[in-house]
Design a protein around this motif. Structure first.
Motif, PDB file in Angstrom:
ATOM      1  N   CYS A  14       0.815  -1.222   0.000  1.00  0.00           N
ATOM      2  CA  CYS A  14       0.000   0.000   0.000  1.00  0.00           C
ATOM      3  C   CYS A  14       0.842   1.263   0.000  1.00  0.00           C
ATOM      4  CB  CYS A  14      -0.934   0.016   1.216  1.00  0.00           C
ATOM      5  SG  CYS A  14      -2.174  -1.304   1.199  1.00  0.00           S
ATOM      6  N   VAL A  15       2.060   1.167   0.521  1.00  0.00           N
ATOM      7  CA  VAL A  15       2.903   2.350   0.636  1.00  0.00           C
ATOM      8  C   VAL A  15       3.766   2.461  -0.614  1.00  0.00           C
ATOM      9  CG1 VAL A  15       4.699   3.469   1.989  1.00  0.00           C
ATOM     10  CG2 VAL A  15       2.917   2.148   3.143  1.00  0.00           C
ATOM     11  N   SER A  16       3.737   3.608  -1.201  1.00  0.00           N
ATOM     12  CA  SER A  16       4.534   3.846  -2.406  1.00  0.00           C
ATOM     13  C   SER A  16       5.962   4.194  -2.020  1.00  0.00           C
ATOM     14  CB  SER A  16       3.925   4.979  -3.220  1.00  0.00           C
ATOM     15  OG  SER A  16       3.902   6.166  -2.454  1.00  0.00           O
ATOM     16  N   GLY A  17       6.879   4.095  -2.949  1.00  0.00           N
ATOM     17  CA  GLY A  17       8.276   4.436  -2.692  1.00  0.00           C
ATOM     18  C   GLY A  17       9.136   3.205  -2.793  1.00  0.00           C
ATOM     19  N   THR A  18      10.424   3.413  -2.479  1.00  0.00           N
ATOM     20  CA  THR A  18      11.396   2.329  -2.586  1.00  0.00           C
ATOM     21  C   THR A  18      12.009   2.039  -1.214  1.00  0.00           C
ATOM     22  OG1 THR A  18      13.107   3.932  -3.152  1.00  0.00           O
ATOM     23  CG2 THR A  18      11.934   2.848  -4.981  1.00  0.00           C
ATOM     24  N   PHE A  19      11.235   2.036  -0.170  1.00  0.00           N
ATOM     25  CA  PHE A  19      11.736   1.740   1.167  1.00  0.00           C
ATOM     26  C   PHE A  19      12.183   0.274   1.224  1.00  0.00           C
ATOM     27  CE2 PHE A  19      11.202   0.286   5.543  1.00  0.00           C
ATOM     28  CZ  PHE A  19      12.005   1.191   6.209  1.00  0.00           C
ATOM     29  N   GLU A  20      13.363   0.034   1.802  1.00  0.00           N
ATOM     30  CA  GLU A  20      13.916  -1.310   1.802  1.00  0.00           C
ATOM     31  C   GLU A  20      14.795  -1.518   3.028  1.00  0.00           C
ATOM     32  OE1 GLU A  20      15.968  -4.261  -1.512  1.00  0.00           O
ATOM     33  OE2 GLU A  20      16.510  -2.129  -1.464  1.00  0.00           O
ATOM     34  N   VAL A  21      14.774  -2.744   3.563  1.00  0.00           N
ATOM     35  CA  VAL A  21      15.648  -3.172   4.667  1.00  0.00           C
ATOM     36  C   VAL A  21      16.540  -4.294   4.143  1.00  0.00           C
ATOM     37  CG1 VAL A  21      15.761  -4.237   6.941  1.00  0.00           C
ATOM     38  CG2 VAL A  21      14.003  -2.532   6.459  1.00  0.00           C
ATOM     39  N   LYS A  22      17.854  -4.184   4.388  1.00  0.00           N
ATOM     40  CA  LYS A  22      18.802  -5.175   3.915  1.00  0.00           C
ATOM     41  C   LYS A  22      19.831  -5.484   5.000  1.00  0.00           C
ATOM     42  CE  LYS A  22      17.780  -6.253  -0.358  1.00  0.00           C
ATOM     43  NZ  LYS A  22      17.508  -7.672  -0.748  1.00  0.00           N
ATOM     44  N   VAL A  23      20.176  -6.763   5.109  1.00  0.00           N
ATOM     45  CA  VAL A  23      21.263  -7.146   6.017  1.00  0.00           C
ATOM     46  C   VAL A  23      22.597  -6.880   5.332  1.00  0.00           C
ATOM     47  CG1 VAL A  23      19.958  -8.902   7.293  1.00  0.00           C
ATOM     48  CG2 VAL A  23      21.132  -9.523   5.179  1.00  0.00           C
ATOM     49  N   THR A  24      23.616  -6.527   6.105  1.00  0.00           N
ATOM     50  CA  THR A  24      24.943  -6.304   5.533  1.00  0.00           C
ATOM     51  C   THR A  24      25.613  -7.614   5.147  1.00  0.00           C
ATOM     52  OG1 THR A  24      25.898  -6.266   7.758  1.00  0.00           O
ATOM     53  CG2 THR A  24      25.268  -4.152   6.789  1.00  0.00           C
ATOM     54  N   GLN A  25      25.252  -8.703   5.825  1.00  0.00           N
ATOM     55  CA  GLN A  25      25.695 -10.036   5.418  1.00  0.00           C
ATOM     56  C   GLN A  25      24.631 -11.045   5.835  1.00  0.00           C
ATOM     57  OE1 GLN A  25      29.375  -9.787   8.062  1.00  0.00           O
ATOM     58  NE2 GLN A  25      28.855 -11.963   8.320  1.00  0.00           N
ATOM     59  N   THR A  26      24.481 -12.057   5.024  1.00  0.00           N
ATOM     60  CA  THR A  26      23.373 -12.994   5.212  1.00  0.00           C
ATOM     61  C   THR A  26      23.637 -14.048   6.283  1.00  0.00           C
ATOM     62  OG1 THR A  26      24.250 -14.364   3.420  1.00  0.00           O
ATOM     63  CG2 THR A  26      22.585 -12.708   2.843  1.00  0.00           C
ATOM     64  N   SER A  27      24.908 -14.299   6.637  1.00  0.00           N
ATOM     65  CA  SER A  27      25.209 -15.303   7.654  1.00  0.00           C
ATOM     66  C   SER A  27      26.425 -14.876   8.473  1.00  0.00           C
ATOM     67  CB  SER A  27      25.455 -16.681   7.019  1.00  0.00           C
ATOM     68  OG  SER A  27      26.587 -16.634   6.166  1.00  0.00           O
ATOM     69  N   TYR A  28      26.408 -15.316   9.727  1.00  0.00           N
ATOM     70  CA  TYR A  28      27.496 -15.019  10.651  1.00  0.00           C
ATOM     71  C   TYR A  28      27.962 -16.325  11.293  1.00  0.00           C
ATOM     72  CZ  TYR A  28      25.879 -10.141  10.393  1.00  0.00           C
ATOM     73  OH  TYR A  28      25.497  -8.894   9.957  1.00  0.00           O
ATOM     74  N   GLN A  29      29.259 -16.405  11.534  1.00  0.00           N
ATOM     75  CA  GLN A  29      29.854 -17.563  12.193  1.00  0.00           C
ATOM     76  C   GLN A  29      30.681 -17.066  13.374  1.00  0.00           C
ATOM     77  OE1 GLN A  29      29.380 -20.805  11.077  1.00  0.00           O
ATOM     78  NE2 GLN A  29      30.477 -21.640  12.845  1.00  0.00           N
ATOM     79  N   ALA A  30      30.442 -17.657  14.551  1.00  0.00           N
ATOM     80  CA  ALA A  30      31.175 -17.231  15.743  1.00  0.00           C
ATOM     81  C   ALA A  30      31.276 -18.393  16.725  1.00  0.00           C
ATOM     82  CB  ALA A  30      30.480 -16.035  16.401  1.00  0.00           C
ATOM     83  N   GLU A  31      32.147 -18.230  17.726  1.00  0.00           N
ATOM     84  CA  GLU A  31      32.311 -19.226  18.774  1.00  0.00           C
ATOM     85  C   GLU A  31      31.657 -18.736  20.054  1.00  0.00           C
ATOM     86  OE1 GLU A  31      36.464 -19.940  19.176  1.00  0.00           O
ATOM     87  OE2 GLU A  31      36.584 -21.207  17.400  1.00  0.00           O
ATOM     88  N   GLU A  32      31.248 -19.679  20.886  1.00  0.00           N
ATOM     89  CA  GLU A  32      30.600 -19.314  22.139  1.00  0.00           C
ATOM     90  C   GLU A  32      31.550 -18.497  23.016  1.00  0.00           C
ATOM     91  OE1 GLU A  32      29.566 -22.589  24.612  1.00  0.00           O
ATOM     92  OE2 GLU A  32      31.413 -23.689  24.195  1.00  0.00           O
ATOM     93  N   ASN A  33      30.934 -17.628  23.822  1.00  0.00           N
ATOM     94  CA  ASN A  33      31.624 -16.700  24.721  1.00  0.00           C
ATOM     95  C   ASN A  33      32.309 -15.548  23.979  1.00  0.00           C
ATOM     96  OD1 ASN A  33      30.924 -18.201  27.045  1.00  0.00           O
ATOM     97  ND2 ASN A  33      32.675 -19.550  26.731  1.00  0.00           N
ATOM     98  N   HIS A  34      32.204 -15.509  22.640  1.00  0.00           N
ATOM     99  CA  HIS A  34      32.724 -14.378  21.880  1.00  0.00           C
ATOM    100  C   HIS A  34      31.597 -13.362  21.654  1.00  0.00           C
ATOM    101  CE1 HIS A  34      36.539 -16.398  20.035  1.00  0.00           C
ATOM    102  NE2 HIS A  34      36.405 -16.639  21.320  1.00  0.00           N
ATOM    103  N   ASN A  35      31.940 -12.249  21.025  1.00  0.00           N
ATOM    104  CA  ASN A  35      30.973 -11.195  20.721  1.00  0.00           C
ATOM    105  C   ASN A  35      30.810 -11.070  19.211  1.00  0.00           C
ATOM    106  OD1 ASN A  35      31.066 -10.731  23.508  1.00  0.00           O
ATOM    107  ND2 ASN A  35      32.618  -9.138  23.291  1.00  0.00           N
ATOM    108  N   ILE A  36      29.671 -10.523  18.806  1.00  0.00           N
ATOM    109  CA  ILE A  36      29.404 -10.339  17.383  1.00  0.00           C
ATOM    110  C   ILE A  36      28.455  -9.160  17.210  1.00  0.00           C
ATOM    111  CG2 ILE A  36      27.335 -11.777  17.123  1.00  0.00           C
ATOM    112  CD1 ILE A  36      28.669 -12.957  14.608  1.00  0.00           C
TER     113      ILE A  36
END
Length: 215
Positions: A14-36
């Motif tokens: 219903c809303v006109s325009g080109t509003f869009e949401v995008k992730v900077t990367q589609t997947s992340y890999q990390a180890e427990e107790n780390h930060n991301i």
């Protein structure tokens, strides 16, 4: 959840325009107790009011969708956050003004693995996007046994000398004791022989004296 997705789809159409949401990367890999840091970007307008911004970020699970970040009409709603993420999510407010949703997740756990989505609604559009996070367990290292430090060569020689000296003293003490025992036994035997000879001599003398008196 299904009703909210259908609502977002209908609002987007219903809303006109080109509003869009995008992730900077589609997947992340990390180890427990780390930060991301999970990041989404959305379209902004200079003349748009901040009170029109609504953000709803959550994790997709079969029976429950825990919320990790919620903004209602420009204000964060911390009470909406699920206990799983309590105290572990920090948002970048400066980046939010630039059209970026940056969520710093600390002390990662293996149960944080899953699909994450952010729904963004403004007065000029509605959109959403998702990313995948995989947190792997870290094997605990086995406790290391303390290593024995080798003794310096000088200390080894000193220990050898001390050992030999102690052994020599022990041998000398044993020999002295054996000598004293032998000497004691010899003295006892010598004294007994002397007393025997003296007794025999005295007996012969007395017999001679008696015979003389008889004659």
């Amino acid at each position: 959840m299904i009703c909210r997705i259908l609502l977002l789809i209908s609002l987007t159409s219903c809303v006109s325009g080109t509003f869009e949401v995008k992730v900077t990367q589609t997947s992340y890999q990390a180890e427990e107790n780390h930060n991301i840091t999970l990041e989404w970007m959305f379209t902004t307008k200079p003349d748009s009011s901040s009170t029109s911004l609504n953000i709803y970020c959550e994790m997709f699970i079969d029976h429950n969708d825990p919320v990790l970040y919620h903004v209602h009409e420009g204000d964060e709603v911390p009470e909406s956050q699920d206990e799983q993420f309590a105290g572990r999510i920090q948002s970048d407010k400066d980046a939010l003004r630039e059209g970026r949703i940056r969520l710093h997740v600390s002390r990662l756990r293996t149960d944080d693995s899953g699909l994450y989505t952010c729904d963004v609604k403004t007065d000029y559009g509605v959109s959403s996007d998702r990313c995948l996070l995989n947190v792997t367990a870290v094997d605990q290292p086995e406790p290391q046994k303390p290593t024995e430090r080798p003794q310096p060569e000088s200390q080894g020689r000193i220990g050898l000398y001390v050992g030999l000296t102690a052994a020599g003293l022990a041998v000398c003490a044993g020999l002295c004791l054996a000598f004293r025992l032998c000497l004691t036994k010899y003295s006892d035997k010598t004294g007994l022989s002397f007393r025997s000879r003296s007794y025999s001599a005295n007996s012969s003398k007395n017999e001679q004296t008696t015979m003389t008196m008889v004659l």
